[in-house]
Design a protein around this motif. Structure first.
Motif, short mmCIF file in Angstrom:
data_model
loop_
_atom_site.label_atom_id
_atom_site.label_comp_id
_atom_site.label_asym_id
_atom_site.label_seq_id
_atom_site.Cartn_x
_atom_site.Cartn_y
_atom_site.Cartn_z
N TYR A 1 12.54 -9.52 -4.03
CA TYR A 1 11.74 -9.52 -5.11
C TYR A 1 10.32 -9.03 -5.02
O TYR A 1 9.64 -8.24 -5.44
CB TYR A 1 11.73 -11.05 -5.76
N GLN A 2 9.58 -9.52 -3.59
CA GLN A 2 8.45 -9.10 -3.37
C GLN A 2 8.53 -7.55 -3.00
O GLN A 2 7.43 -6.90 -3.52
CB GLN A 2 7.89 -10.00 -2.01
N HIS A 3 9.45 -6.96 -2.41
CA HIS A 3 9.45 -5.72 -2.12
C HIS A 3 9.39 -4.71 -3.65
O HIS A 3 8.58 -3.85 -3.61
CB HIS A 3 10.77 -5.37 -1.62
N ALA A 4 10.49 -5.24 -4.39
CA ALA A 4 10.46 -4.49 -5.67
C ALA A 4 9.20 -4.55 -6.47
O ALA A 4 8.87 -3.58 -7.29
CB ALA A 4 11.73 -4.97 -6.39
N SER A 5 8.60 -5.86 -6.47
CA SER A 5 7.37 -5.96 -7.36
C SER A 5 6.20 -5.33 -6.82
O SER A 5 5.58 -4.62 -7.41
CB SER A 5 6.95 -7.48 -7.34
N ALA A 6 6.11 -5.13 -5.34
CA ALA A 6 5.14 -4.23 -4.81
C ALA A 6 5.06 -2.65 -5.14
O ALA A 6 4.08 -2.21 -5.72
CB ALA A 6 4.99 -4.42 -3.32
N VAL A 7 6.53 -2.43 -5.14
CA VAL A 7 6.48 -0.91 -5.40
C VAL A 7 6.22 -0.76 -6.87
O VAL A 7 5.72 0.18 -7.27
CB VAL A 7 8.01 -0.38 -4.95
N PHE A 8 6.85 -1.50 -7.55
CA PHE A 8 6.77 -1.38 -9.22
C PHE A 8 5.20 -1.54 -9.65
O PHE A 8 4.79 -0.56 -10.17
CB PHE A 8 7.36 -2.41 -10.00
N GLN A 9 4.25 -2.54 -9.01
CA GLN A 9 3.16 -2.23 -9.41
C GLN A 9 2.19 -1.03 -9.01
O GLN A 9 1.50 -0.58 -9.54
CB GLN A 9 2.46 -3.71 -8.96
N CYS A 10 2.63 -0.95 -7.85
CA CYS A 10 1.82 0.44 -7.09
C CYS A 10 2.51 1.67 -7.88
O CYS A 10 1.52 2.81 -8.05
CB CYS A 10 2.24 0.50 -5.82
N MET A 11 3.61 1.86 -8.48
CA MET A 11 4.08 2.85 -9.10
C MET A 11 3.35 3.20 -10.35
O MET A 11 2.99 4.23 -10.96
CB MET A 11 5.62 3.05 -9.56
N VAL A 12 3.31 1.93 -11.09
CA VAL A 12 2.47 1.85 -12.51
C VAL A 12 0.89 2.25 -12.15
O VAL A 12 0.52 3.40 -12.86
CB VAL A 12 2.40 0.20 -12.99
N VAL A 13 0.22 1.91 -11.26
CA VAL A 13 -1.06 2.41 -10.89
C VAL A 13 -1.10 4.06 -10.44
O VAL A 13 -2.12 4.66 -11.09
CB VAL A 13 -1.90 1.66 -9.73
N ALA A 14 -0.12 4.30 -9.54
CA ALA A 14 0.00 5.56 -9.25
C ALA A 14 0.30 6.62 -10.37
O ALA A 14 -0.42 7.71 -10.38
CB ALA A 14 1.08 5.82 -8.18
N THR A 15 1.04 6.05 -11.32
CA THR A 15 1.43 6.86 -12.48
C THR A 15 0.27 7.10 -13.29
O THR A 15 0.01 8.13 -13.81
CB THR A 15 2.51 6.28 -13.18
N VAL A 16 -0.48 6.08 -13.61
CA VAL A 16 -1.79 6.21 -14.64
C VAL A 16 -2.75 7.07 -13.83
O VAL A 16 -3.19 8.02 -14.46
CB VAL A 16 -2.33 4.70 -14.67
N VAL A 17 -3.02 6.97 -12.60
CA VAL A 17 -4.04 7.70 -11.69
C VAL A 17 -3.46 9.30 -11.67
O VAL A 17 -4.27 10.11 -12.15
CB VAL A 17 -4.31 7.06 -10.46
#
Length: 215
Positions: free
Chosen positions: A19-35
């Motif tokens: 869960y922590q692994h998936a959560s970290a990747v998901f949140q970072c992907m959201v930020v990376a996508t916006v940027v």
């Protein structure tokens, strides 16, 4: 202890790490996508600006993940912070590159038609250019996610969250009876998460990309 016995005894911790692994990747992907998309929007009209954005994000990707996290630790400390920063930076290249390619691939006649009916620059971007550029952008997001799934395992080096902790514990106790089980459990967990994320992106593509564009 067999691998299946190990999973049975450690399933709660493995689920937490997953869960922590998936959560970290998901949140970072959201930020990376916006940027990444914002960088693409700002630079796609200029050849040199687009090349500069692609080159800069490519340079970030060449930095070894251990080195990147090691350089961030003295600045932001251990734990989540270096993990989030490193993953976000590593996730930029495919998104930036595909955003630029997608936006440049929009038929100019469609943009001219939108301009002719009085659409503003922002309205043209949001209602014409970005929807047409969405398929390559989504492909870039998928590629970034697959990369970050593996890179996130290195975050355990900086006491970060995720299945990398299981892998590092196994590597650190090589020769013990559960070392191989730990490495195998962490690795298979990451592979399963990557497949689940990719399946989700396929579904998102089917829901958000019109059939005519998919064809």
């Amino acid at each position: 202890m067999s691998f299946w016995d190990y999973l049975g005894n450690r399933h709660q911790q493995l689920l937490t790490d997953a869960y922590q692994h998936a959560s970290a990747v998901f949140q970072c992907m959201v930020v990376a996508t916006v940027v990444g998309v914002l960088i693409g929007i700002v630079t796609y009209r200029s050849e040199w600006a687009g090349n500069l954005a692609t080159t800069a994000t490519s340079a970030l990707l060449t930095v070894p993940s251990l080195a990147m996290i090691g350089l961030l630790i003295p600045i932001v400390g251990l734990g989540v912070a270096p993990t989030v920063i490193a993953l976000t930076l590593y996730g930029l290249l495919p998104i930036v590159r595909n955003s630029i390619v997608g936006l440049r691939g929009v038929d100019p006649s469609l943009v001219d038609a939108a301009k002719g009916i009085g659409m503003s620059r922002i309205t043209r971007l949001m209602r014409v250019e970005l929807p047409i550029a969405w398929p390559p952008i989504l492909t870039g997001i998928r590629v970034s996610t697959q990369m970050l799934m593996g890179i996130a395992a290195i975050a355990a080096y900086a006491s970060g969250p995720g299945l990398g902790n299981e892998i590092f514990r196994g590597i650190g106790s090589l020769g013990s009876k559960n070392a191989l089980n730990q490495v195998l459990a962490g690795t298979l967990g990451i592979i399963i998460l990557a497949l689940l994320f990719d399946a989700a992106y396929v579904l998102i593509g089917r829901l958000t990309i019109p059939r005519g564009i998919r064809v």
